[in-house]
Write an enzyme that holds these catalytic residues in place. Structure first.
Site, short mmCIF file in Angstrom:
data_model
loop_
_atom_site.label_atom_id
_atom_site.label_comp_id
_atom_site.label_asym_id
_atom_site.label_seq_id
_atom_site.Cartn_x
_atom_site.Cartn_y
_atom_site.Cartn_z
N SER A 239 -24.99 32.65 -24.29
CA SER A 239 -25.31 34.07 -24.45
C SER A 239 -24.21 34.92 -23.87
O SER A 239 -23.60 34.60 -22.86
CB SER A 239 -26.66 34.38 -23.78
N LYS A 240 -23.99 36.01 -24.56
CA LYS A 240 -22.94 36.93 -24.19
C LYS A 240 -23.13 37.41 -22.75
O LYS A 240 -22.17 37.64 -22.03
CB LYS A 240 -23.04 38.12 -25.16
N ARG A 241 -24.37 37.57 -22.39
CA ARG A 241 -24.70 38.05 -21.05
C ARG A 241 -24.30 37.08 -19.95
O ARG A 241 -23.67 37.44 -18.98
CB ARG A 241 -26.22 38.24 -20.95
N ARG A 242 -24.75 35.84 -20.14
CA ARG A 242 -24.57 34.83 -19.11
C ARG A 242 -23.21 34.13 -19.13
O ARG A 242 -22.66 33.79 -18.09
CB ARG A 242 -25.61 33.70 -19.31
N ASP A 243 -22.73 33.87 -20.34
CA ASP A 243 -21.56 33.00 -20.45
C ASP A 243 -20.35 33.69 -21.05
O ASP A 243 -20.47 34.69 -21.73
CB ASP A 243 -21.92 31.79 -21.33
#
Length: 475
Positions: A239-243
């Site tokens: 995910s763009k958020r996490r990774d």
RNA sequence: GUCCCCAUCGUCUAUCGGUCAGGACAUGAGCCUUUCAAGCUCAAGAGGCGGGUUCGAUUCCCGCUGGGGAUGCCA
């Protein structure tokens, strides 16, 4: 058998996604390996999320990785008429039908069905209404058979499929008249004669629906190969958020394209015990048969090791050109190409995991003002070393030739003069004096790179620092 | 909820019924050494559980558990 044709079909997201990059790499490699053709197609049927700029970024990522394509980029946005044509045909032979169910109502019925223990698929209200073009605002749904197996062969997962009864009549045309993804891919893959559809496993569950479309079109199925997902540290889909999912970001963080490609190719594919694969090795050895079936976790340590591996092999102009932007960032200005800098970069190769790290390690060469590490200064620039540094500095000023050999000789002499000091006693203070820190390449090499004038000057500064501490003690 | 998929060291993986279950990264120790690296050597570390099938299962089948994905008028 017809020659292989694969395609990469990204949606224009503004950067090349890590998972997409691997899919592209595998599709490209499969085509190259089999002497086939690789087609690029932009899936921009969702206008709200698409832009030419975002598309360019995806292509840039591909170029950077070293992937090239033989045809395209084609854009789904430019093929609308073709989809409409197919839609008309499906409607004409009753393989599809118009649906006037409204969004909110649909959602309510779905929830009710779910609550009643149903599957939550379309209830078929408009299925047999035979609505004509004059029915007002409507979507078009595929008439999926009530029963029977919607199956296909998957080169990675083996024979796959789902019973048609599990699938609702999916919408294939929006109420604004545009085609939806599932229809567009099928039409495109057919029109572009794609023989092997290689894509992420997140599409695996959608494939039965696409099989239904192929059948409605009375068209033969391509071979499918779904690639297990790449997951993040969390074990979940990236995910763009996490990774970090952007290839461009890896580039900016100083990773080499060949390292990223090598890392990606091994995330899901193997060739015995081999670990190192250049793009040419990949086109020679890659095969779908050796793609695994379980998700791979993208972890950085292996990438770092690979990056260092490839950095170690870099040299000369190539090395210089690749680190240059990073050097200028550290320098805070333009950086000139000098023999001393070239030598330093060469020494830094096996000390750097990334180009960014390499540039950081060259900081003392790039900036005249040193960043002194307090701990190192405390430990190595003590009052007692001032006389040593003084002798060394004096010797340097009269050194006939500024070379590693001459410097070594000078150090030996000074060490002898001070009662046979160990080299470490001399090297560390000097290292801190000329680099500001306790770590650098060999001290003679370091000095050679720093140059006589700056070395003498920095030693002078270090002597002052060491003596200042002596004064502080006395008072 | 329903459907689909997956399951070997911490991680990426090899094995395609019989192996001391191999390699790589990471980790620990040692060697080397003017520091940091690099390099070399060694060490530790895995078949989720339960049933079958078989002379023999990590490998084949079933169940369970765990994890993931899909369930959109996104792609």
């Amino acid at each position: 058998m017809a020659s292989v044709r694969t395609r990469f079909a990204p949606s224009p997201t503004g950067y090349l996604h890590l998972g997409s990059a691997r899919t592209a790499l595998y599709s490209w490699a499969y085509a190259r390996r089999h002497g086939g053709r690789f087609v690029l197609r932009i899936e921009d049927t969702d206008e709200d999320r698409s832009s030419r700029k975002a598309e360019a970024a995806v292509l840039e990522g591909l170029h950077w990785l070293g992937l090239d394509w033989d045809e395209g980029p084609f854009r789904q946005s430019e093929r609308r008429d073709r989809y409409r044509e197919v839609l008309e045909q499906l409607l004409a032979d009753d393989s599809a039908y118009r649906c006037v169910c409204e969004r909110e109502d649909l959602e309510a019925r779905k929830q009710a069905d779910l609550a009643a223990g149903g599957k939550g698929i379309y209830d078929g209200r408009c299925r047999n209404l035979h609505l004509g073009p004059d029915c007002g605002t409507h979507t078009v749904r595929l008439r999926v058979p009530a029963e029977g197996m919607l199956d296909f062969d998957d080169l990675v997962f083996g024979h796959s499929g789902q019973d048609a009864s599990q699938i609702g009549d999916a919408i294939i045309q929006r109420s604004d008249g545009t085609a939806l993804y599932n229809l567009a891919v099928v039409v495109d893959d057919l029109d572009m004669s794609i023989t092997h559809v290689i894509r992420g496993a997140d599409h695996h569950p959608n494939t039965p629906l696409q099989v239904a479309i192929y059948r409605a079109l009375d068209a033969p199925l391509p071979a499918f190969a779904h690639l297990p997902l790449i997951v993040g540290e969390s074990g979940k889909k990236l995910s763009k958020r996490r990774d970090n999912v952007s290839i461009q970001q890896f580039r900016d963080e100083g990773y080499l394209a060949e390292a990223v490609a090598n890392w990606l190719v091994r995330l899901g594919w193997s060739h015995g015990d081999d670990e190192i694969f250049g793009l040419d090795d990949i086109t020679r050895l890659f095969d779908l048969a050796n793609v695994g079936r379980s998700a791979a976790r993208a972890e950085l340590p292996k990438l770092e090791w690979l990056d260092q591996h490839y950095i170690k092999a870099l040299k000369g102009d190539d090395l210089f050109a690749r680190v240059h932007p990073h050097l200028e960032r550290v320098a805070g200005g333009s950086v000139q190409d000098t023999p001393a800098l070239r030598k330093l970069l060469d020494l830094l190769r096996e000390r750097s995991k990334t180009l960014v790290e390499m540039a950081e390690l060259a900081r003392w060469q790039l900036r005249d003002e040193l960043d002194y590490q307090q701990k190192a200064v405390q430990k190595h620039l003590r009052p007692v070393v001032a006389p040593l540094l003084r002798d060394l500095r004096d010797g340097m000023q009269t050194l006939s030739d500024w070379s590693e050999g001459a410097l070594q000789k000078l150090f030996d002499e000074v060490a002898d003069a001070h009662g046979g000091l160990k080299m470490g006693k001399l090297a560390q203070p000097v290292r801190v004096a000329v680099t500001g820190g306790p770590n650098s390449p060999g001290i003679f090499e370091t000095l050679e790179v720093v140059g006589r004038d700056r070395s003498v000057q920095r030693l002078g500064r270090a002597i002052e620092m060491a003596e200042a501490r002596a004064d502080a003690h006395e008072s």
